[in-house]
Scaffold this motif. Structure first.
Motif, PDB file in Angstrom:
ATOM      1  N   LYS A  74     -34.798  74.890   7.148  1.00 53.49           N
ATOM      2  CA  LYS A  74     -36.062  75.528   7.484  1.00 53.49           C
ATOM      3  C   LYS A  74     -36.321  76.613   6.448  1.00 53.49           C
ATOM      4  O   LYS A  74     -35.391  77.115   5.818  1.00 53.49           O
ATOM      5  CB  LYS A  74     -36.008  76.205   8.857  1.00 53.49           C
ATOM      6  N   PHE A  75     -37.591  76.979   6.271  1.00 53.00           N
ATOM      7  CA  PHE A  75     -37.879  78.158   5.465  1.00 53.00           C
ATOM      8  C   PHE A  75     -37.438  79.391   6.238  1.00 53.00           C
ATOM      9  O   PHE A  75     -37.555  79.451   7.449  1.00 53.00           O
ATOM     10  CB  PHE A  75     -39.375  78.266   5.157  1.00 53.00           C
ATOM     11  N   ARG A  76     -36.941  80.396   5.510  1.00 50.41           N
ATOM     12  CA  ARG A  76     -36.485  81.624   6.159  1.00 50.41           C
ATOM     13  C   ARG A  76     -37.696  82.410   6.633  1.00 50.41           C
ATOM     14  O   ARG A  76     -38.626  82.676   5.874  1.00 50.41           O
ATOM     15  CB  ARG A  76     -35.673  82.472   5.178  1.00 50.41           C
ATOM     16  N   THR A  77     -37.698  82.787   7.906  1.00 51.10           N
ATOM     17  CA  THR A  77     -38.812  83.531   8.484  1.00 51.10           C
ATOM     18  C   THR A  77     -38.400  84.918   8.946  1.00 51.10           C
ATOM     19  O   THR A  77     -39.249  85.683   9.397  1.00 51.10           O
ATOM     20  CB  THR A  77     -39.402  82.771   9.694  1.00 51.10           C
ATOM     21  N   THR A  78     -37.130  85.241   8.869  1.00 52.02           N
ATOM     22  CA  THR A  78     -36.647  86.539   9.325  1.00 52.02           C
ATOM     23  C   THR A  78     -36.064  87.322   8.158  1.00 52.02           C
ATOM     24  O   THR A  78     -35.805  86.782   7.084  1.00 52.02           O
ATOM     25  CB  THR A  78     -35.559  86.368  10.395  1.00 52.02           C
ATOM     26  N   VAL A  79     -35.857  88.609   8.400  1.00 47.41           N
ATOM     27  CA  VAL A  79     -35.236  89.460   7.387  1.00 47.41           C
ATOM     28  C   VAL A  79     -33.801  88.988   7.182  1.00 47.41           C
ATOM     29  O   VAL A  79     -33.087  88.706   8.151  1.00 47.41           O
ATOM     30  CB  VAL A  79     -35.268  90.939   7.846  1.00 47.41           C
ATOM     31  N   ALA A  80     -33.386  88.876   5.929  1.00 49.41           N
ATOM     32  CA  ALA A  80     -32.039  88.398   5.623  1.00 49.41           C
ATOM     33  C   ALA A  80     -31.014  89.413   6.102  1.00 49.41           C
ATOM     34  O   ALA A  80     -31.125  90.613   5.833  1.00 49.41           O
ATOM     35  CB  ALA A  80     -31.887  88.164   4.126  1.00 49.41           C
ATOM     36  N   GLN A  98     -44.139  85.258   9.989  1.00 49.69           N
ATOM     37  CA  GLN A  98     -45.078  85.171  11.107  1.00 49.69           C
ATOM     38  C   GLN A  98     -46.127  84.099  10.848  1.00 49.69           C
ATOM     39  O   GLN A  98     -46.470  83.320  11.742  1.00 49.69           O
ATOM     40  CB  GLN A  98     -45.742  86.528  11.346  1.00 49.69           C
ATOM     41  N   PHE A  99     -46.634  84.067   9.622  1.00 49.53           N
ATOM     42  CA  PHE A  99     -47.617  83.037   9.272  1.00 49.53           C
ATOM     43  C   PHE A  99     -46.996  81.640   9.333  1.00 49.53           C
ATOM     44  O   PHE A  99     -47.602  80.702   9.865  1.00 49.53           O
ATOM     45  CB  PHE A  99     -48.186  83.303   7.872  1.00 49.53           C
ATOM     46  N   LEU A 100     -45.792  81.505   8.792  1.00 49.91           N
ATOM     47  CA  LEU A 100     -45.128  80.200   8.794  1.00 49.91           C
ATOM     48  C   LEU A 100     -44.864  79.710  10.215  1.00 49.91           C
ATOM     49  O   LEU A 100     -45.031  78.524  10.514  1.00 49.91           O
ATOM     50  CB  LEU A 100     -43.820  80.270   8.010  1.00 49.91           C
ATOM     51  N   ARG A 101     -44.453  80.621  11.088  1.00 53.04           N
ATOM     52  CA  ARG A 101     -44.185  80.222  12.467  1.00 53.04           C
ATOM     53  C   ARG A 101     -45.462  79.859  13.212  1.00 53.04           C
ATOM     54  O   ARG A 101     -45.479  78.924  14.006  1.00 53.04           O
ATOM     55  CB  ARG A 101     -43.462  81.334  13.219  1.00 53.04           C
ATOM     56  N   SER A 102     -46.529  80.598  12.976  1.00 51.99           N
ATOM     57  CA  SER A 102     -47.772  80.313  13.699  1.00 51.99           C
ATOM     58  C   SER A 102     -48.378  78.977  13.268  1.00 51.99           C
ATOM     59  O   SER A 102     -49.032  78.318  14.071  1.00 51.99           O
ATOM     60  CB  SER A 102     -48.780  81.443  13.499  1.00 51.99           C
ATOM     61  N   THR A 103     -48.155  78.594  12.028  1.00 48.51           N
ATOM     62  CA  THR A 103     -48.680  77.310  11.542  1.00 48.51           C
ATOM     63  C   THR A 103     -47.632  76.194  11.559  1.00 48.51           C
ATOM     64  O   THR A 103     -47.948  75.058  11.203  1.00 48.51           O
ATOM     65  CB  THR A 103     -49.207  77.458  10.110  1.00 48.51           C
ATOM     66  N   ARG A 104     -46.402  76.524  11.932  1.00 54.87           N
ATOM     67  CA  ARG A 104     -45.260  75.598  11.980  1.00 54.87           C
ATOM     68  C   ARG A 104     -44.900  75.016  10.612  1.00 54.87           C
ATOM     69  O   ARG A 104     -44.310  73.948  10.516  1.00 54.87           O
ATOM     70  CB  ARG A 104     -45.527  74.455  12.952  1.00 54.87           C
ATOM     71  N   ILE A 105     -45.264  75.711   9.573  1.00 51.18           N
ATOM     72  CA  ILE A 105     -44.935  75.242   8.226  1.00 51.18           C
ATOM     73  C   ILE A 105     -43.474  75.504   7.899  1.00 51.18           C
ATOM     74  O   ILE A 105     -42.925  74.908   6.987  1.00 51.18           O
ATOM     75  CB  ILE A 105     -45.862  75.902   7.182  1.00 51.18           C
ATOM     76  N   GLU A 106     -42.796  76.366   8.654  1.00 48.58           N
ATOM     77  CA  GLU A 106     -41.391  76.660   8.350  1.00 48.58           C
ATOM     78  C   GLU A 106     -40.514  75.426   8.514  1.00 48.58           C
ATOM     79  O   GLU A 106     -39.407  75.371   8.004  1.00 48.58           O
ATOM     80  CB  GLU A 106     -40.869  77.827   9.200  1.00 48.58           C
ATOM     81  N   ASN A 107     -41.022  74.409   9.202  1.00 50.36           N
ATOM     82  CA  ASN A 107     -40.257  73.180   9.414  1.00 50.36           C
ATOM     83  C   ASN A 107     -40.449  72.149   8.305  1.00 50.36           C
ATOM     84  O   ASN A 107     -39.873  71.072   8.364  1.00 50.36           O
ATOM     85  CB  ASN A 107     -40.637  72.549  10.754  1.00 50.36           C
ATOM     86  N   LEU A 108     -41.230  72.452   7.304  1.00 51.14           N
ATOM     87  CA  LEU A 108     -41.510  71.507   6.229  1.00 51.14           C
ATOM     88  C   LEU A 108     -40.254  71.012   5.502  1.00 51.14           C
ATOM     89  O   LEU A 108     -40.168  69.824   5.184  1.00 51.14           O
ATOM     90  CB  LEU A 108     -42.489  72.150   5.239  1.00 51.14           C
ATOM     91  N   PRO A 109     -39.240  71.843   5.243  1.00 58.14           N
ATOM     92  CA  PRO A 109     -38.034  71.346   4.568  1.00 58.14           C
ATOM     93  C   PRO A 109     -37.243  70.312   5.372  1.00 58.14           C
ATOM     94  O   PRO A 109     -36.370  69.653   4.836  1.00 58.14           O
ATOM     95  CB  PRO A 109     -37.193  72.603   4.346  1.00 58.14           C
ATOM     96  N   GLN A 110     -37.569  70.140   6.644  1.00 61.29           N
ATOM     97  CA  GLN A 110     -36.879  69.130   7.430  1.00 61.29           C
ATOM     98  C   GLN A 110     -37.212  67.721   6.965  1.00 61.29           C
ATOM     99  O   GLN A 110     -36.512  66.770   7.312  1.00 61.29           O
ATOM    100  CB  GLN A 110     -37.206  69.299   8.912  1.00 61.29           C
ATOM    101  N   LEU A 111     -38.240  67.585   6.144  1.00 61.73           N
ATOM    102  CA  LEU A 111     -38.526  66.281   5.545  1.00 61.73           C
ATOM    103  C   LEU A 111     -37.358  65.824   4.667  1.00 61.73           C
ATOM    104  O   LEU A 111     -37.112  64.621   4.535  1.00 61.73           O
ATOM    105  CB  LEU A 111     -39.823  66.338   4.729  1.00 61.73           C
TER     106      LEU A 111
END
Length: 133
Positions: A74-80, A98-111
């Motif tokens: 997943k893309f990192r959405t939190t502070v490291a 926050q933007f990635l989570r609201s649009t669910r784009i953080e899951n893109l690397p799961q492809l």
């Protein structure tokens, strides 16, 4: 009686024909999706890297078919958190996160997990993409 034997031979010869067709569909759709979203993924990676130190991707251990464990990306959405003192649920979300989570784009690397055969793009019954859950 011969037709029954032929049918049984067919089942032995192609036990997973439906699975192979679904896998082929997963590969084709995933390649198209990756090609279409590659510029977006590069922009997201750049935004995550510019926002602060830390890795671009998060890895989460999941259990797949047959009890096999794999690392879901997943893309990192939190502070490291380099020390790992803070539990996952208490970590602070970044502005990009926050933007990635609201649009669910953080899951893109799961492809990439779908390409490796660790996940399915479409469930067995065809109800929903598994990488959006």
């Amino acid at each position: 009686m011969r037709s029954v034997r032929r049918y049984q031979l067919f089942l032995r010869a192609y036990p997973d024909a439906a699975f192979q067709m679904r896998r082929l569909a997963d590969l084709v759709l995933t390649c198209v999706a990756l090609a279409a979203t590659l510029p977006l993924a590069l922009l997201i990676a750049l935004a995550i890297k510019c926002e602060g130190p830390g890795p671009i991707f998060e890895r989460q251990t999941c259990i797949g078919r047959g009890g096999r464990r794999f690392q879901m990306l997943k893309f990192r959405t939190t502070v490291a958190d380099r020390e790992h003192n803070v539990p996952v649920w208490a970590r602070k979300t970044t502005q990009v996160g926050q933007f990635l989570r609201s649009t669910r784009i953080e899951n893109l690397p799961q492809l990439c997990n779908v390409l490796r055969g660790e996940m399915r793009l479409i469930d067995r019954d065809g109800s929903s993409p598994s990488f959006l859950d």
